[in-house]
Design an enzyme around this catalytic site. Structure first.
Site, PDB file in Angstrom:
ATOM      1  N   THR A 142       0.699  -6.899   3.765  1.00  0.00           N
ATOM      2  CA  THR A 142       1.409  -7.913   4.525  1.00  0.00           C
ATOM      3  C   THR A 142       2.700  -8.287   3.802  1.00  0.00           C
ATOM      4  O   THR A 142       2.965  -7.847   2.691  1.00  0.00           O
ATOM      5  CB  THR A 142       0.537  -9.167   4.765  1.00  0.00           C
ATOM      6  OG1 THR A 142       1.157  -9.975   5.772  1.00  0.00           O
ATOM      7  CG2 THR A 142       0.333  -9.983   3.504  1.00  0.00           C
ATOM      8  N   TYR A 143       3.493  -9.097   4.499  1.00  0.00           N
ATOM      9  CA  TYR A 143       4.792  -9.531   3.981  1.00  0.00           C
ATOM     10  C   TYR A 143       4.783 -11.039   3.774  1.00  0.00           C
ATOM     11  O   TYR A 143       4.199 -11.783   4.580  1.00  0.00           O
ATOM     12  CB  TYR A 143       5.884  -9.148   4.988  1.00  0.00           C
ATOM     13  CG  TYR A 143       7.206  -9.851   4.752  1.00  0.00           C
ATOM     14  CD1 TYR A 143       8.086  -9.412   3.764  1.00  0.00           C
ATOM     15  CD2 TYR A 143       7.565 -10.963   5.504  1.00  0.00           C
ATOM     16  CE1 TYR A 143       9.294 -10.061   3.543  1.00  0.00           C
ATOM     17  CE2 TYR A 143       8.769 -11.614   5.291  1.00  0.00           C
ATOM     18  CZ  TYR A 143       9.627 -11.166   4.308  1.00  0.00           C
ATOM     19  OH  TYR A 143      10.805 -11.812   4.082  1.00  0.00           O
ATOM     20  N   HIS A 144       5.396 -11.496   2.700  1.00  0.00           N
ATOM     21  CA  HIS A 144       5.631 -12.924   2.477  1.00  0.00           C
ATOM     22  C   HIS A 144       7.125 -13.138   2.295  1.00  0.00           C
ATOM     23  O   HIS A 144       7.824 -12.273   1.748  1.00  0.00           O
ATOM     24  CB  HIS A 144       4.904 -13.415   1.222  1.00  0.00           C
ATOM     25  CG  HIS A 144       3.414 -13.319   1.306  1.00  0.00           C
ATOM     26  ND1 HIS A 144       2.684 -13.938   2.289  1.00  0.00           N
ATOM     27  CD2 HIS A 144       2.516 -12.676   0.521  1.00  0.00           C
ATOM     28  CE1 HIS A 144       1.402 -13.683   2.104  1.00  0.00           C
ATOM     29  NE2 HIS A 144       1.276 -12.915   1.046  1.00  0.00           N
ATOM     30  N   GLY A 170      -6.412 -13.489   3.954  1.00  0.00           N
ATOM     31  CA  GLY A 170      -6.908 -12.580   2.916  1.00  0.00           C
ATOM     32  C   GLY A 170      -7.689 -13.374   1.880  1.00  0.00           C
ATOM     33  O   GLY A 170      -7.129 -14.230   1.198  1.00  0.00           O
ATOM     34  N   GLY A 185      -5.982 -16.810   0.150  1.00  0.00           N
ATOM     35  CA  GLY A 185      -5.639 -17.751   1.202  1.00  0.00           C
ATOM     36  C   GLY A 185      -5.191 -17.138   2.504  1.00  0.00           C
ATOM     37  O   GLY A 185      -5.684 -16.099   2.926  1.00  0.00           O
ATOM     38  N   CYS A 196      -1.081  -5.474   8.188  1.00  0.00           N
ATOM     39  CA  CYS A 196      -2.539  -5.611   8.169  1.00  0.00           C
ATOM     40  C   CYS A 196      -3.243  -4.373   8.724  1.00  0.00           C
ATOM     41  O   CYS A 196      -4.395  -4.446   9.168  1.00  0.00           O
ATOM     42  CB  CYS A 196      -2.979  -6.871   8.914  1.00  0.00           C
ATOM     43  SG  CYS A 196      -2.246  -8.371   8.238  1.00  0.00           S
TER      44      CYS A 196
END
Length: 209
Positions: free
Chosen positions: A74-76, A142, A153, A171
């Protein structure tokens, strides 16, 4: 409910956040501290969970940080709210699935406050929004459990750059897209982190858990 609430105003480095949680997990097991709910933002990065695959990286030039949380890639980044936690399941029923359902309900309740309907999907973890028969993910989850303490979190896309997801198969799901709250409904979400914490504590308290 004796849970410390931590809110970071400035972006937190990912590796520093993970170290903090892992230390907190050890201290919690030793009964040296309270449980924790921590809301923050990260600077731009991609993370890969324990079930991720190399084929899910579409742009091979990006840097991927491998992590011990469950889930895939995933990306943050800026405009995305991240909620980390360190919650002791030994104080409750040792039921991971039930805990995940509390997280799902917390996200759905929070977004519902802003008059947006979302839902969980048993086959594809996360929280989803449907518009004109198109289903897109608005929140990723996750979780890792160690010695019956749940940590890591979830994240909610508020107003982040959705183009960043083009570098990966988010994902691991190819047939559904990714969206943000601002894209769904252009309104003020400034108080969202406070509502999120409020619902999380309430759902932990009120669930038969």
């Amino acid at each position: 409910m004796d849970i410390e609430i931590k809110k970071s105003e400035k972006p937190v480095k990912y590796d520093a956040a993970i170290r903090f949680m892992e230390n907190r997990l050890d201290d919690l097991n030793d009964k040296k501290c309270k449980e924790l709910i921590w809301v923050l933002e990260h600077d731009e990065l991609y993370t890969a969970g324990t079930s991720s695959k190399e084929s899910e990286i579409l742009d091979k030039s990006i840097k991927i940080i491998k992590t011990n949380r469950g889930g895939k890639i995933t990306y943050h980044g800026p405009g995305q709210l991240v909620c980390y936690f360190v919650i002791d399941l030994k104080k409750r029923k040792k039921d991971i699935r039930k805990f995940i359902s509390i997280i799902e309900k917390t996200i759905i309740d929070t977004i519902k406050f802003y008059k947006i309907d979302t839902f969980a999907d048993k086959k594809n973890i996360g929280i989803w929004h449907k518009n004109n028969n198109e289903i897109k993910k608005v929140a990723a989850i996750g979780v890792r459990v160690s010695k019956w303490v749940a940590y890591h979190g979830f994240s909610i896309n508020i107003n982040n750059d959705l183009n960043k997801y083009n570098a990966i198969i988010p994902c691991g799901i190819e047939d559904k897209g990714v969206t943000s709250l601002k894209k769904i409904k252009n309104q003020n979400y400034d108080n969202l982190e406070n509502k999120l914490v409020e619902y999380f504590i309430s759902n932990l308290k009120n669930s038969t858990f």
